[in-house]
Design a protein around this motif. Structure first.
Motif, PDB file in Angstrom:
ATOM      1  N   ARG A 153      15.421  33.315-136.569  1.00 25.92           N
ATOM      2  CA  ARG A 153      14.537  33.768-137.653  1.00 25.92           C
ATOM      3  C   ARG A 153      13.403  32.774-137.859  1.00 25.92           C
ATOM      4  O   ARG A 153      12.236  33.164-138.039  1.00 25.92           O
ATOM      5  CB  ARG A 153      15.371  33.930-138.935  1.00 25.92           C
ATOM      6  N   ALA A 154      13.749  31.472-137.827  1.00 23.25           N
ATOM      7  CA  ALA A 154      12.727  30.438-138.039  1.00 23.25           C
ATOM      8  C   ALA A 154      11.680  30.503-136.933  1.00 23.25           C
ATOM      9  O   ALA A 154      10.482  30.351-137.185  1.00 23.25           O
ATOM     10  CB  ALA A 154      13.381  29.060-138.071  1.00 23.25           C
ATOM     11  N   ALA A 155      12.125  30.753-135.690  1.00 23.96           N
ATOM     12  CA  ALA A 155      11.166  30.851-134.595  1.00 23.96           C
ATOM     13  C   ALA A 155      10.257  32.051-134.784  1.00 23.96           C
ATOM     14  O   ALA A 155       9.047  31.973-134.573  1.00 23.96           O
ATOM     15  CB  ALA A 155      11.903  30.953-133.260  1.00 23.96           C
ATOM     16  N   GLN A 156      10.839  33.168-135.230  1.00 28.47           N
ATOM     17  CA  GLN A 156      10.047  34.387-135.424  1.00 28.47           C
ATOM     18  C   GLN A 156       8.983  34.196-136.494  1.00 28.47           C
ATOM     19  O   GLN A 156       7.932  34.830-136.456  1.00 28.47           O
ATOM     20  CB  GLN A 156      10.952  35.559-135.813  1.00 28.47           C
ATOM     21  N   THR A 157       9.288  33.340-137.499  1.00 29.76           N
ATOM     22  CA  THR A 157       8.330  33.131-138.592  1.00 29.76           C
ATOM     23  C   THR A 157       7.510  31.863-138.382  1.00 29.76           C
ATOM     24  O   THR A 157       6.889  31.362-139.308  1.00 29.76           O
ATOM     25  CB  THR A 157       9.069  33.041-139.936  1.00 29.76           C
ATOM     26  N   SER A 158       7.541  31.317-137.147  1.00 27.83           N
ATOM     27  CA  SER A 158       6.777  30.109-136.803  1.00 27.83           C
ATOM     28  C   SER A 158       7.130  28.922-137.688  1.00 27.83           C
ATOM     29  O   SER A 158       6.293  28.063-137.934  1.00 27.83           O
ATOM     30  CB  SER A 158       5.264  30.365-136.894  1.00 27.83           C
ATOM     31  N   ASN A 159       8.362  28.877-138.184  1.00 27.92           N
ATOM     32  CA  ASN A 159       8.773  27.756-139.032  1.00 27.92           C
ATOM     33  C   ASN A 159       9.463  26.715-138.164  1.00 27.92           C
ATOM     34  O   ASN A 159      10.688  26.679-138.053  1.00 27.92           O
ATOM     35  CB  ASN A 159       9.716  28.294-140.124  1.00 27.92           C
ATOM     36  N   ASN A 160       8.651  25.870-137.497  1.00 26.92           N
ATOM     37  CA  ASN A 160       9.212  24.972-136.496  1.00 26.92           C
ATOM     38  C   ASN A 160      10.212  23.959-137.052  1.00 26.92           C
ATOM     39  O   ASN A 160      11.255  23.733-136.436  1.00 26.92           O
ATOM     40  CB  ASN A 160       8.088  24.286-135.710  1.00 26.92           C
ATOM     41  N   PRO A 161       9.950  23.339-138.219  1.00 29.15           N
ATOM     42  CA  PRO A 161      10.948  22.386-138.761  1.00 29.15           C
ATOM     43  C   PRO A 161      12.301  23.070-138.969  1.00 29.15           C
ATOM     44  O   PRO A 161      13.340  22.502-138.606  1.00 29.15           O
ATOM     45  CB  PRO A 161      10.339  21.942-140.083  1.00 29.15           C
ATOM     46  N   ALA A 162      12.304  24.286-139.522  1.00 29.06           N
ATOM     47  CA  ALA A 162      13.572  24.988-139.747  1.00 29.06           C
ATOM     48  C   ALA A 162      14.229  25.329-138.424  1.00 29.06           C
ATOM     49  O   ALA A 162      15.454  25.267-138.280  1.00 29.06           O
ATOM     50  CB  ALA A 162      13.330  26.262-140.559  1.00 29.06           C
ATOM     51  N   LEU A 163      13.424  25.674-137.412  1.00 26.81           N
ATOM     52  CA  LEU A 163      13.970  25.984-136.085  1.00 26.81           C
ATOM     53  C   LEU A 163      14.719  24.764-135.540  1.00 26.81           C
ATOM     54  O   LEU A 163      15.878  24.856-135.129  1.00 26.81           O
ATOM     55  CB  LEU A 163      12.840  26.400-135.140  1.00 26.81           C
ATOM     56  N   ILE A 164      14.039  23.608-135.592  1.00 27.29           N
ATOM     57  CA  ILE A 164      14.655  22.389-135.045  1.00 27.29           C
ATOM     58  C   ILE A 164      15.921  22.048-135.825  1.00 27.29           C
ATOM     59  O   ILE A 164      16.981  21.757-135.246  1.00 27.29           O
ATOM     60  CB  ILE A 164      13.632  21.233-135.087  1.00 27.29           C
ATOM     61  N   ARG A 165      15.837  22.150-137.153  1.00 25.30           N
ATOM     62  CA  ARG A 165      16.983  21.809-137.998  1.00 25.30           C
ATOM     63  C   ARG A 165      18.176  22.707-137.658  1.00 25.30           C
ATOM     64  O   ARG A 165      19.287  22.221-137.420  1.00 25.30           O
ATOM     65  CB  ARG A 165      16.574  21.994-139.469  1.00 25.30           C
ATOM     66  N   ASN A 166      17.943  23.987-137.592  1.00 25.78           N
ATOM     67  CA  ASN A 166      19.058  24.905-137.337  1.00 25.78           C
ATOM     68  C   ASN A 166      19.627  24.760-135.933  1.00 25.78           C
ATOM     69  O   ASN A 166      20.829  24.915-135.726  1.00 25.78           O
ATOM     70  CB  ASN A 166      18.612  26.351-137.576  1.00 25.78           C
ATOM     71  N   LEU A 167      18.767  24.445-134.965  1.00 24.70           N
ATOM     72  CA  LEU A 167      19.281  24.222-133.606  1.00 24.70           C
ATOM     73  C   LEU A 167      20.166  22.975-133.586  1.00 24.70           C
ATOM     74  O   LEU A 167      21.213  22.949-132.923  1.00 24.70           O
ATOM     75  CB  LEU A 167      18.135  24.089-132.606  1.00 24.70           C
ATOM     76  N   TRP A 172      18.291  22.445-124.397  1.00 22.75           N
ATOM     77  CA  TRP A 172      17.030  22.767-123.698  1.00 22.75           C
ATOM     78  C   TRP A 172      16.017  23.387-124.654  1.00 22.75           C
ATOM     79  O   TRP A 172      14.859  22.956-124.719  1.00 22.75           O
ATOM     80  CB  TRP A 172      17.356  23.711-122.528  1.00 22.75           C
ATOM     81  N   ILE A 173      16.441  24.383-125.449  1.00 23.55           N
ATOM     82  CA  ILE A 173      15.439  24.976-126.348  1.00 23.55           C
ATOM     83  C   ILE A 173      15.114  24.038-127.500  1.00 23.55           C
ATOM     84  O   ILE A 173      14.024  24.101-128.064  1.00 23.55           O
ATOM     85  CB  ILE A 173      15.828  26.378-126.885  1.00 23.55           C
ATOM     86  N   LEU A 174      16.053  23.139-127.841  1.00 28.23           N
ATOM     87  CA  LEU A 174      15.745  22.155-128.884  1.00 28.23           C
ATOM     88  C   LEU A 174      14.597  21.253-128.424  1.00 28.23           C
ATOM     89  O   LEU A 174      13.638  21.010-129.171  1.00 28.23           O
ATOM     90  CB  LEU A 174      17.007  21.335-129.178  1.00 28.23           C
ATOM     91  N   LEU A 175      14.681  20.790-127.160  1.00 32.79           N
ATOM     92  CA  LEU A 175      13.606  19.946-126.633  1.00 32.79           C
ATOM     93  C   LEU A 175      12.291  20.720-126.604  1.00 32.79           C
ATOM     94  O   LEU A 175      11.239  20.194-126.966  1.00 32.79           O
ATOM     95  CB  LEU A 175      13.961  19.447-125.231  1.00 32.79           C
ATOM     96  N   ARG A 176      12.377  21.988-126.176  1.00 34.81           N
ATOM     97  CA  ARG A 176      11.143  22.779-126.132  1.00 34.81           C
ATOM     98  C   ARG A 176      10.595  23.023-127.531  1.00 34.81           C
ATOM     99  O   ARG A 176       9.373  23.048-127.732  1.00 34.81           O
ATOM    100  CB  ARG A 176      11.406  24.114-125.430  1.00 34.81           C
ATOM    101  N   ALA A 177      11.502  23.207-128.500  1.00 33.51           N
ATOM    102  CA  ALA A 177      11.037  23.433-129.872  1.00 33.51           C
ATOM    103  C   ALA A 177      10.329  22.186-130.391  1.00 33.51           C
ATOM    104  O   ALA A 177       9.297  22.277-131.056  1.00 33.51           O
ATOM    105  CB  ALA A 177      12.205  23.802-130.771  1.00 33.51           C
ATOM    106  N   ARG A 178      10.883  21.001-130.061  1.00 31.26           N
ATOM    107  CA  ARG A 178      10.237  19.760-130.511  1.00 31.26           C
ATOM    108  C   ARG A 178       8.858  19.603-129.884  1.00 31.26           C
ATOM    109  O   ARG A 178       7.971  18.997-130.470  1.00 31.26           O
ATOM    110  CB  ARG A 178      11.115  18.564-130.166  1.00 31.26           C
TER     111      ARG A 178
END
Lengths: 242, 552
Positions: A97-111, A199-205
């Motif tokens: 969901r965070a990725a879909q809403t471009s919320n990168n900090p939340a994406l990284i946190r949840n991963l 892998w996606i965590l690194l890409r998200a960062r």
């Protein structure tokens, strides 16, 4: 030699960076990737299907053994792992969901949360496995760590320290073979999950994902939910035999 | 597919393809091949590997046949004999027939026929080839480390007990399975998502319908083999007791698991053959296919029904009689869509303008041989006759008529049909016909006597036999040498033509499906501009479509 590559770039100069040259639109690329993932999950289900079918056949042969042997699995630890995995599926869904809403900090946190929950699962599994090894509740030939019987030449007996193994009637070596095969194969999939989540965590960062492009996050999420789902079948089949 | 392109078949339109060089010469060096993402190069590497293993597997067969010239075992000792027929079977099934048409010709032609630049996942495609190579190495290791003597079926309990390299071979098959799954996955997604504008499902060449159905089976059946072989490895390593009766398991469970994959795998092997036959029979008889939808959907029907017939391999295993009766019934049912195809192909020939090119010779051989193979399958699918014929040479003859007479013949035909497109060179038509004739005669000489022997009770997999069977065995062995010579001749002149042959025009057969619209050999990115499908794949220029008569 490079002329061909150059022409491609010229022809498709308007392509976003993440769009591979052989796709026309980002939609075509993401829907292809998602269909591919679903098909992959389909073959995973068939793969585990073989294990579930073995379980069905052997439980049908030896219902008493299954009933008696399952008492030696720890319901609290298995239950804890079930809660851990379900929670990790929640954090994974939040990451998508965070990725879909471009919320990168939340994406990284949840991963990171998902990754940590997966680690907790494996640590709990490690304690369960080492307890089984300690009690000699091992698969097949290794059950009860057999040694030659001094009183009956040519026969085998359980090692003297394997008192727990000697308690279970029937064919417990088959139950524990299935236990290790099923949870082991699931465990390997959890480790695979750790790798792709990292892998996606690194890409998200690196800032690769946004509402315009989040297919890898979604696909890793789909995979992780399947790993969770398989455990949800394994837990009652192995730990909660009635 | 404009008329202009299809009409100007004879090499005049190279200018249309711009300055981009063809896929064979676009990049140079070994690494540009080993790590290419181009589906055509990956397909060509598969093709070379498959042909090499076809020769290796064929060599084992010839040695086995040479041994069987006399009733006594004189050329090979019994253990070596067991290893040789096992390696023949395992190599032919896992390294040759399963990847033969889909992974090689499918890889090269699926995107071209769809009008796409590549398959959906080029890196996965390359990975699947690399995985194939790793799996093949496990088989080579098996070869040099004492061989394998279980038969390609790895039946328990013998596979648990034998001292030969069961673990290396099963790991090899396990790894090759993933290669097969990834190829299938890639093709399904490509067909769903990468079709050119105008390329509706019912405008796809029938080869693609066949590949689609094959891929469905590859994805859904292969993982079951993977887990089965993994459990077999665990059985050998830990004695987990799932398949070992002495530990409380059930060897028949192994047979169920094995055939749950391996019967659908028979359709993985034959469906692509059906696909290329549909292509060749139309192009070389200049006629639109008879019953397009029936052929297309019967492929899917075979894929679906094929999942429900595995128990017919186990009529003598002690499975329940009700199960056997059901499996027998469904086995007969799967013959229906297969017969629909054969009738449609024959109807396609009717009234067509048949050209006796090498691909057409192979196509006609296929119709003849596959029909025998299919019909003898009904004898084996009947409960009562199977008890008599089970594990005899009748079974051997039956599945060779289907696998070799069907798939390998179709593969050889398709190789000639598309050889100009793949290599840019024409093969020698005269030599092509000689080899097609040798293959056809040699094949029948090899396997027809085996039907007779089998019905007289000659059991399969035996190293020595009663003298009364010798005449049939000698005929069969002589046939196998003729067959071997035919295949070897084909490999020789095809290789020669790839290097020295006459330059091929873009569209030597005047086909109208999209692969004939690009240059020969195709340019690296397949098409200069996005092709558009404006008509069906078999609506040839000389067919009058104005009345709507041939508008299926």
């Amino acid at each position: 030699m490079n002329t061909s590559a150059d022409t491609t770039h010229n022809v498709h100069g308007s392509h976003p960076e993440f769009l591979a040259h052989h796709f026309h639109t980002p939609e075509q690329q993401s829907s292809s990737a998602k269909l591919g993932m679903w098909i992959f999950l389909g073959q995973e289900v068939l793969f585990f299907g073989g294990l579930f079918m073995s379980y069905v056949a052997l439980r049908f042969f030896y219902p008493e053994t299954f009933l008696a042997a399952h008492e030696y699995l720890s319901i609290p630890l298995g239950g804890l792992n079930t809660v851990v995995l379900i929670t990790s599926s929640l954090t994974m869904a939040l990451a998508v969901r965070a990725a879909q809403t471009s919320n990168n900090p939340a994406l990284i946190r949840n991963l990171i949360f998902t990754f940590l929950f997966a680690c907790v699962f494996l640590v709990v599994k490690y304690f369960e496995y080492s307890h089984k090894v300690h009690d000699c509740l091992l698969p097949g030939h290794f059950y009860g760590l057999p040694i030659p019987d001094p009183n009956l030449p040519g026969e085998m007996m359980y090692s003297p320290h394997c008192t727990v193994a000697a308690e279970i009637p029937g064919k417990p070596h088959v139950f524990f073979a299935l236990y290790f095969a099923m949870t082991g194969m699931h465990g390997i999939h959890v480790v695979g999950g750790l790798v792709v989540i990292a892998w996606i965590l690194l890409r998200a960062r690196r800032g690769d994902f946004s509402s315009a492009y989040y297919t890898p996050v979604e696909n890793v999420g789909l995979y992780w939910h399947l790993v969770d789902l398989i455990w949800i079948f394994l837990f009652p089949l192995l730990y909660l035999v009635r | 597919m404009s008329h202009a392109v299809a009409n100007s078949a004879h090499g005049s339109q190279h200018n249309d393809h711009g300055t981009e060089s063809n896929y064979l010469t676009a990049r140079k060096g070994l690494l540009s091949w080993l790590f290419t993402l181009d589906h055509k190069r990956i397909g060509l590497m598969y093709l070379v590997s498959v042909i090499v293993f076809l020769l290796v597997g064929g060599l084992f067969a010839l040695i086995v046949r040479a041994e069987l010239m006399t009733p006594e075992g004189d050329l090979l000792d019994p253990d070596t004999y067991n290893r040789f027929f096992t390696l023949h079977g395992a190599i032919m099934v896992f390294l040759v027939i399963i990847p033969s048409i889909p992974a090689s010709l499918g890889n090269i032609f699926l995107p071209l026929m769809l009008g796409a630049k590549d398959v959906a996942f080029p890196r996965l495609n390359l990975a699947s080839f690399h995985i194939y190579v790793v799996g093949a190495m496990f088989f080579l290791y098996t070869l040099i480390s004492g061989g394998l003597d279980t038969g390609w079926t790895f039946y328990t309990p013998y596979s648990i007990e034998t001292g030969t390299s069961v673990i290396a071979a099963t790991l090899g098959a396990f790894i090759l399975g993933f290669s097969s799954i990834f190829t299938g996955l890639n093709f399904i997604v490509t067909i769903h998502k990468m079709r050119a504008p105008g390329m509706s499902w019912y405008r796809m060449p029938l080869f693609l319908w066949a590949i689609y159905s094959t891929s469905l089976i590859q994805v859904l059946a292969t993982p079951v083999l993977a887990i089965t072989l993994l459990l077999l490895i665990m059985e050998r390593a830990f004695g987990i007791g799932i398949f070992d009766a002495s530990l409380g398991g059930d060897p028949v469970l192994f047979q169920h698991f094995f055939w749950f994959y391996s019967h659908p795998a028979v359709y993985i092997m034959i469906l692509p053959g059906f696909g290329v036959i549909s292509e060749m029979i139309t192009v070389h008889s200049r006629k639109n296919i008879f019953g397009y939808k029936a052929i297309a959907l019967s492929s899917v029907a075979i894929a679906v029904i094929g999942f429900l017939v595995w128990g017919h391999h186990m009529f003598t295993s002690g499975q329940s009689e009700i199960a056997s009766a059901l499996f027998s019934f469904i086995t007969f049912a799967v013959a229906v869509p297969t017969a629909i195809k054969v009738f449609s192909w024959v109807a396609t020939l009717y009234g067509g303008s048949i050209r006796f090119t090498t691909p057409m010779w192979y196509t006609l051989s296929f119709l003849f041989l596959f029909t025998i193979g299919g019909l003898t399958g009904l004898f084996l699918g009947s409960l009562a006759t199977d008890i008599h014929l089970h594990d005899t040479y009748f079974v051997v003859a039956h599945f060779h008529y289907v696998m070799a007479g069907g798939t390998i013949i179709a593969f050889l035909g398709a190789l000639h049909h598309w050889w100009p497109k793949i290599t840019g060179r024409m093969y020698n038509e005269g030599l092509g016909k000689i080899s097609a004739l040798l293959v056809f005669l040699g094949f029948n000489l090899t396997f027809f006597p085996q039907f007779v022997m089998g019905s007289h009770g000659m059991p399969r997999r035996y190293h020595s036999y009663l003298p009364e069977y010798q005449t049939w065995h000698v005929i069969s062995s002589i046939g196998s040498f003729v067959l071997g010579a035919g295949v070897f001749l084909a490999v020789c002149y095809l290789t020669y033509s790839a290097l020295r042959g006459k330059k091929a025009p873009d569209n030597p057969w005047n086909g109208v499906s999209l692969e004939w619209e690009t240059a020969t050999p195709p340019i690296e990115h397949n098409f200069v501009t996005q092709p558009v499908a404006t008509r069906g794949p078999y609506e040839f220029d000389e067919i009058d479509t104005s009345s709507g008569r041939s508008h299926h």
